[in-house]
Design an enzyme around this catalytic site. Structure first.
Site, PDB file in Angstrom:
ATOM      1  N   PHE A 222       2.292   2.729 -17.804  1.00 53.30           N
ATOM      2  CA  PHE A 222       2.994   3.103 -19.045  1.00 53.30           C
ATOM      3  C   PHE A 222       4.407   3.611 -18.738  1.00 53.30           C
ATOM      4  O   PHE A 222       5.360   3.302 -19.448  1.00 53.30           O
ATOM      5  CB  PHE A 222       2.215   4.198 -19.800  1.00 53.30           C
ATOM      6  N   CYS A 272       4.541   3.959  -5.976  1.00 52.38           N
ATOM      7  CA  CYS A 272       3.379   3.736  -6.853  1.00 52.38           C
ATOM      8  C   CYS A 272       3.553   2.692  -7.943  1.00 52.38           C
ATOM      9  O   CYS A 272       2.640   1.925  -8.198  1.00 52.38           O
ATOM     10  CB  CYS A 272       2.972   5.048  -7.515  1.00 52.38           C
ATOM     11  N   PHE A 273       4.711   2.690  -8.614  1.00 51.29           N
ATOM     12  CA  PHE A 273       4.791   1.902  -9.843  1.00 51.29           C
ATOM     13  C   PHE A 273       4.428   0.435  -9.635  1.00 51.29           C
ATOM     14  O   PHE A 273       3.537  -0.096 -10.280  1.00 51.29           O
ATOM     15  CB  PHE A 273       6.174   2.013 -10.473  1.00 51.29           C
ATOM     16  N   GLN A 274       5.155  -0.220  -8.725  1.00 51.92           N
ATOM     17  CA  GLN A 274       4.892  -1.648  -8.551  1.00 51.92           C
ATOM     18  C   GLN A 274       3.480  -1.884  -8.027  1.00 51.92           C
ATOM     19  O   GLN A 274       2.762  -2.759  -8.499  1.00 51.92           O
ATOM     20  CB  GLN A 274       5.917  -2.271  -7.605  1.00 51.92           C
TER      21      GLN A 274
END
Length: 480
Positions: A222, A272-274
């Site tokens: 998100f 973390c995001f990818q």
């Protein structure tokens, strides 16, 4: 005295355990790692990671109830609660390559716990892991249990680097997922009591295992989606003459949306995001949900597009070539107040410019030359393996120099790319920088932190992401 052992002395394990030790003087906390260099650094005056406030916390507790050790087996055997905070890289080959998480290090940690445990243990997942990891770990432990009871909990971290210590002191929420059995609930309660030393009861959420695991992936997806959304808008703003700062301010005033994570930039980075979105994509595909998988894939595609769009803008502005031109890069970390370079957009921007034969001079207040050269020489996803399994000393990229001074980096440069929002970059003497640069002198602000009007008065040609374009840039369109 409750004894806690944490496997993995990285960005999650180190700060989290230091804060637990500070807030729980009646708990003994030992952080263990196979890397003796890393443990030595944790025991020294120069910690292996930079995080504001971390030094103070470690110095208050180290040697009292916080210890760093390479004697992994001893401390696993003695612990009541074992946090597992090891790498979960993205697989680079085999089934699920490029998307699925590689659980090699997790599995070997679980097998070691099973081997050396002589008493019941609560095992806590602390690294970001794909949904259903707990079930896999549980199977390894129970099949090797020798009559010992293991309870698996999921306790994902929601730290933001640069503010990790404050996030730990005052978390939005602590999430603990466990089995819905009496033993599982007792384990949840045991961990809850640790956090309850300083976290208000209403902020400690308890769920089942799968909800806790999925909540972590969902939260990061998100957040990343918000960044990709505003970055998609930034491209449209440039095309239409709108100002993305004004658009995002107006949008963020809606109380249902809120203002956070709406800054346009050269793209998101971080460990973390990818990785988490790729994981989410893989889980969706495995569960027969291709439409959901494609939806989340687009968040990463926009992030990659934003980086290549930035590179295209740099090259097109400079008469469509940067070959043999010196480009200064200010900032290499993925965000300010951290030395972390994992998945930093600076890597892709530098590689894009190097692909057009630019000469790059980089300055970042917290990132070493060795780290920068490693990052530019490594293959994608290599960074997420323990150091001793990474390429030993990748060959230095010859067209790249690293300096410890912004003015040195920009001297004789044709263009300056600002890729990290360090506060010091707002206060540089840009008139002095302009004097020392080749003309026309360009500034490409990938973080929208400088006053573009003031810079134009000095004489710079300025590109700010998502802002109305300089007349010069309109005459030199970026061909994507």
């Amino acid at each position: 005295m409750v004894k806690i052992c944490c496997l993995g002395a990285g960005y999650v394990g180190g700060p989290t355990m230091a804060v637990i030790a500070l807030k729980c003087p009646d708990v003994e906390v030992v952080v263990v790692d196979i890397s003796s260099n890393r443990i030595n650094a944790w025991n020294s005056e120069t910690l292996p990671i930079y995080e504001p406030g971390l030094d103070d916390v470690v110095k208050q507790c180290r040697g009292r109830n916080l210890f760093f050790s390479t004697d992994i087996e001893k401390h696993i055997a003695e612990a009541d609660i074992i946090f597992v905070s090891v790498n979960t890289p993205t697989k680079t080959r085999g089934l699920g390559a490029g998307k699925a998480a590689d659980l090699t290090y997790w599995e070997s940690a679980a097998r070691m716990i099973a081997d050396v445990a002589k008493s019941d243990k609560v095992v806590v997942e602390k690294s970001t892991v794909p949904v259903k990891t707990a079930e896999a770990i549980e199977k390894i432990l129970t099949h090797n249990s020798k009559g010992i009871n293991f309870q698996i909990l999921s306790n994902p971290e929601f730290l933001a680097e640069g503010t990790a210590i404050q996030d730990l002191f005052n978390p939005d929420r602590v999430l603990i997922g466990g089995r819905e059995t009496p033993e599982g609930q007792a384990a949840v309660q045991k961990l809850k009591e640790v956090y309850a030393h300083w976290v208000p009861e209403d902020r400690i959420l308890t769920t089942n295992l799968w909800s806790a695991e999925l909540s972590k992936l969902a939260a990061n997806a998100f957040l990343a989606q918000r960044i990709s959304s505003v970055n998609a808008m930034s491209a449209l703003c440039e095309a239409t003459g709108a100002n993305v700062s004004e658009v995002s301010y107006a949008v963020g005033k809606d109380s249902r949306i809120g203002p956070k994570f709406l800054n346009a930039s050269v793209g998101f980075g971080g460990s973390c995001f990818q990785k988490d979105i790729l994981n989410l994509v893989y889980i969706c595909e495995c569960n027969g949900l291709p439409e959901v998988a494609n939806y989340w894939k687009q968040v990463i595609k926009i992030n990659d597009y934003q980086k290549s769009r930035f590179v295209n803008r740099v090259v097109s502005s400079m008469f469509n070539t940067v070959a043999n031109k010196k480009i200064a890069v200010l900032g290499f970390a993925f965000k300010k107040d951290t030395g972390d370079t994992r998945e930093t957009p600076a890597i892709d921007v530098c590689k894009g410019l190097l692909g057009d034969k630019a000469k790059i001079s980089i300055y970042d207040p917290q990132v070493t030359e060795d780290q920068i050269q490693r990052d530019l020489a490594m293959n994608k996803f290599d960074w997420d393996h323990p150091l001793h399994l990474q390429p030993m000393s990748p060959t230095a990229v010859k067209q790249v120099t690293v300096t410890w001074d912004a003015y040195e980096a920009t001297k004789d440069a044709h263009g300056v790319c600002i890729l990290t929002e360090w506060d010091e970059f707002k206060n540089l003497d840009y008139a002095k920088i302009y004097e020392g640069m080749q003309k026309p002198a360009f500034i490409f602000d990938g973080r929208n932190i400088v006053d573009s009007e003031k810079l134009r008065e000095i004489g710079f040609i300025v590109y700010s992401i998502g802002k109305p374009l300089d007349a010069w840039l309109k005459d030199m369109p970026a061909v994507a």
